[in-house]
Scaffold this active site. Structure first.
Site, short mmCIF file in Angstrom:
data_model
loop_
_atom_site.label_atom_id
_atom_site.label_comp_id
_atom_site.label_asym_id
_atom_site.label_seq_id
_atom_site.Cartn_x
_atom_site.Cartn_y
_atom_site.Cartn_z
CE LYS A 126 -4.23 1.97 1.71
NZ LYS A 126 -3.80 3.35 1.85
CE LYS A 300 -5.43 -3.97 -5.21
NZ LYS A 300 -4.70 -3.22 -6.23
CB CYS A 421 36.25 18.57 24.02
SG CYS A 421 36.07 19.79 22.72
CB CYS A 442 36.58 17.19 20.32
SG CYS A 442 34.85 16.85 20.61
S1 IVH Z 1 -6.40 -0.48 -5.13
C1 IVH Z 1 -10.81 -0.48 -5.89
N1 IVH Z 1 -3.89 -0.93 -4.56
O1 IVH Z 1 -4.93 3.47 -1.28
C2 IVH Z 1 -9.45 -0.49 -5.29
N2 IVH Z 1 -4.86 1.11 -3.83
O2 IVH Z 1 -8.20 3.63 -0.49
C3 IVH Z 1 -8.73 0.73 -5.62
N3 IVH Z 1 -3.28 2.61 -2.67
O3 IVH Z 1 -5.94 6.27 -2.42
C4 IVH Z 1 -7.43 0.91 -4.94
N4 IVH Z 1 -1.52 1.28 -2.81
O4 IVH Z 1 -4.26 5.35 -4.05
C5 IVH Z 1 -4.92 -0.07 -4.45
N5 IVH Z 1 -1.67 -1.45 -4.16
C6 IVH Z 1 -2.69 -0.60 -4.05
C7 IVH Z 1 -2.58 0.65 -3.41
C8 IVH Z 1 -3.69 1.49 -3.31
C9 IVH Z 1 -1.98 2.45 -2.38
C10 IVH Z 1 -4.07 3.80 -2.29
C11 IVH Z 1 -4.93 4.35 -3.36
C12 IVH Z 1 -6.12 4.91 -2.67
C13 IVH Z 1 -6.12 4.20 -1.37
C14 IVH Z 1 -7.27 3.23 -1.36
#
Ligand code: IVH
Length: 680
Positions: A126, A300, A421, A442
């Site tokens: 993320k 996912k 020092c 020092c």
């Molecule tokens: S998927 C329908 N994958 O997290 C799913 N989001 O609330 C859409 N983000 O602001 C998002 N890394 O920009 C997805 N590997 C990732 C992500 C990611 C960061 C952010 C995204 C969004 C928030 C999701």
């Protein structure tokens, strides 16, 4: 001029350059494996730029020259998303139960009984930046938009084009329409670099990379956006036309990578809750070493048909969840502000904090960088502050929470003397860093100062390496450089990894080093701003050490190439009583050099001439020969060119001698050199 009037060969060349540059850029920025040297890339880039300036009709939207934007915008135009940009549900339980709960819910909603196989998941990072939708039409980037409220975002195409990893044209066969979703972010090295520059210029710093990225994307002037370099990772799709996505999410990301889009390598396909947890734990370990901030991982459901079946709950898909990591920013209280002394004497203020758990560890100290930074942030003892710890970087105080400041706080004042020092602390004008003037005296600087003292171009004490210096200082055998000359063979032989023979060799090297030159001695003292060349000029100009130590700044500035900054540093060094003592002790230990009265700099016939030394000499080493040439005003270079005046060829001289002959440069043997040095 009409496009048709441009000669065909120029059109062909422009296309060729565009394609080459886009390919090289991809190799360099996305794959991190450059195919050609930077200089060649620059040359091709300039060629294309020149062509486009001469014939603006040749400019194509996918030309790498078009990453730099045109005029600043008045405002961002709204962009209606063809498919809404959703967010993901966040699982706040940072422990393993977070992963189990998600898997259990997916199985329930898919109506999978207990005996069916585990669900397959695509696991990703993320990223902590901001979501961007890239729109490619016939393979060319036509628009980039922020998420906005999910339905309507803002057109930030100009700024997104500046992101080097975002392809302006896709590779291979491109779909009619392909929208790619992903995260624009600022890498930690780019963030640190930007902040270091700002700090040096006494300008406001960015709070964190996420803010840096958001700020850059929202610049109306894309030339400003360029100053904060961003990166991008693709993680999903928006609208597509004329393209059948693969059957799984992981295969979709593979397909995007094949089209030339940057996709993070830190991803995995796993089975069931155990797989999710294993990914979570593996990434938690790697987190600090990543070159960018993440605030968790994303799970996912891999099969896209199952994703469709699961569908959405209000604005969040049921097939994805974000599993958070411990936050990288937290609040805590400043209990004290102290200063630390670095190995080169730099004084860094540090906040002692009420212990706080940030980014996975308990933090009790955070850097405040320098006096200007404290003043700008106005951090005081008693303040509640935001602390950031990300990666291997030292935790940092980001900002003060103003409404929590207690009554009667006081501004921080840098101490005037070194806490280690007691020597003076000096902050040269125009510099952001204050330094302790204690040098060898020092304890904090001893090792670094001794290492420099012994180095080849300083006192040239062969065999006194870093490891020995460490032992000598740690065991308190050496406190200042003069102590080196009091070491006996027995003491040296008793050190780790030292035998009788190496101890004897080191003792001999120490003895040899006592006979030196004033220039080397000055350089060895490690005076700030006094490098080898300055040390030589000073030695030549003043002739005797006493003349130099007594010189006021004004007198110092009369030496060639010595300006106010260098003069102030020299004066500060010699005024420090501890340094005077160290010098007196070195001379008492027998360190000496041929001392002349103040002699005017010899206007020799060698002044300004360039020498190259190659092969082995007998009467003196190449370094010694170079020193003596420089004192006479000559330059010594490492390579032969048409500008070389003399090549000195010792025994076994090789290619440099051949080159000199080819270029008709005067070649001297050792005797010839010695004759020149005798009578310059
Ligand atoms: S998927 C329908 N994958 O997290 C799913 N989001 O609330 C859409 N983000 O602001 C998002 N890394 O920009 C997805 N590997 C990732 C992500 C990611 C960061 C952010 C995204 C969004 C928030 C999701």
């Amino acid at each position: 001029m009409k496009a048709q009037n441009i000669p065909d060969d120029l059109k062909v060349r422009a296309t060729q350059l565009r394609e080459q540059l886009n390919r090289y850029g991809y190799r360099y920025y996305v794959l991190d494996s450059p195919e050609i040297p930077d200089a060649e890339y620059d040359r091709l880039f300039q060629e294309l730029q020149a062509l486009e300036i001469a014939h603006p009709e040749l400019i194509a939207p996918d030309s790498p020259t078009q990453r730099v934007g045109g005029k600043p915008l008045e405002a961002f135009a709204p962009v209606r998303h063809q498919r809404p940009m959703l967010s993901i549900r966040t699982e706040t339980d940072t422990g393993p139960d977070g992963a189990r709960a998600f898997d259990a819910q997916v199985r329930r909603e898919l109506d999978l009984s207990e005996d069916t196989a585990p669900v397959e998941y695509a696991c990703e990072l993320k990223f902590d930046g901001l979501a961007i939708n890239l729109r490619y039409e016939q393979g060319v980037l036509t628009q980039a938009a922020t998420r906005g409220d999910g339905e309507t975002g803002e057109d930030v195409t100009q700024n997104v084009r500046t992101i080097k990893t975002v392809p302006l044209r896709l590779q291979g066969i491109a779909p009619e329409v392909l929208e790619v979703r992903g995260e624009a972010y600022m890498s930690r090295p780019d963030f640190e670099r930007y902040n270091a520059q700002q700090r040096a210029a006494n300008l406001p710093t960015l709070v964190n990379p996420r803010n840096g990225a958001a700020g850059a994307i929202r610049q109306l002037d894309s030339r400003q956006a360029m100053k904060r370099p961003l990166s991008f990772f693709a993680y999903g799709l928006g609208e597509t036309q004329g393209w059948e996505p693969p059957a799984t999410h992981s295969a979709t990301l593979d397909a995007l990578a094949a089209l030339g889009l940057p996709v993070s390598a830190e991803r995995a396909v796993v089975q069931g809750a155990n797989g999710l947890m294993a990914f979570h734990d593996a990434i938690a370990v790697q987190r600090d070493a990543l070159p960018f901030d993440i605030d968790g991982v994303v799970y996912k459901v891999n099969r896209l048909d199952w994703q469709r079946q699961l569908g959405f709950r209000t604005r969040e898909p049921r097939w994805a969840v974000a599993h958070k990591f411990p936050a990288q920013e937290e609040l805590t209280v400043v209990e004290a502000i102290e200063v630390q002394v670095g190995r080169t004497g730099a004084i860094t203020p540090v906040a002692r904090l009420k212990p706080v758990f940030v980014g996975g560890v308990t933090v009790t100290n955070a850097t405040l960088h320098n006096a200007d930074e404290i003043a700008r942030k106005d951090v005081r003892v008693g303040d509640t502050v935001i602390v950031r710890r990300a990666g291997d970087v030292i935790p940092e105080v980001v900002s003060v929470v103003w409404d929590r400041r207690p009554a009667n706080t006081q501004s921080f004042v840098m101490p005037a003397t070194c806490p280690v020092c007691g020597s003076h602390v000096v902050r040269p004008e125009g510099e952001s860093v204050a330094r302790c003037m204690g040098g060898f005296y020092c304890r904090a600087q001893r090792k670094e100062a001794l290492r420099h003292f012994a180095s080849r171009r300083a006192m040239d004490i062969e065999g006194l390496g870093d490891k020995l210096v460490k032992q000598l200082v740690d065991q308190e055998l050496v406190r200042g450089p003069a102590d080196l000359y009091a070491l006996d063979i027995a003491t040296l032989a008793g050190l780790e990894r030292m035998g009788a023979k190496s101890a004897a060799n080191l003792a001999a090297a120490l003895e040899r080093s006592k006979t030196t030159t004033l220039a080397r001695f000055l350089y060895a003292l490690g005076i700030r701003e006094v490098g080898e060349a300055t040390a030589m000029t000073l030695a030549a100009h003043f002739g005797a050490l006493e003349a130099l130590t007594a010189a006021e700044e004004e007198t110092l500035q009369q030496a060639p190439d010595v300006g106010p900054v260098v003069a102030a540093a020299i004066r500060a060094f010699f005024q420090e009583p501890h340094n005077q003592q160290a010098i007196a002790r070195l001379r008492a230990a027998g360190v000496h050099w041929p001392e002349g009265a103040k002699k005017p700099v010899v206007i020799s016939s060698l002044a300004g001439k360039t020498f190259v030394l190659t092969g082995a000499l007998d009467a003196l080493t190449r370094d010694q020969a170079a020193d003596r040439l420089r004192v006479l005003g000559a330059k010594v270079s490492g390579s032969v060119s048409k500008k070389t005046d003399y090549v000195v060829a010792g025994r076994d001289a090789g290619s440099k001698l051949e080159k000199a002959q080819a270029l008709n440069v005067t070649v001297l043997d050792e005797a010839g050199l010695l004759a020149l040095l005798e009578d310059p």
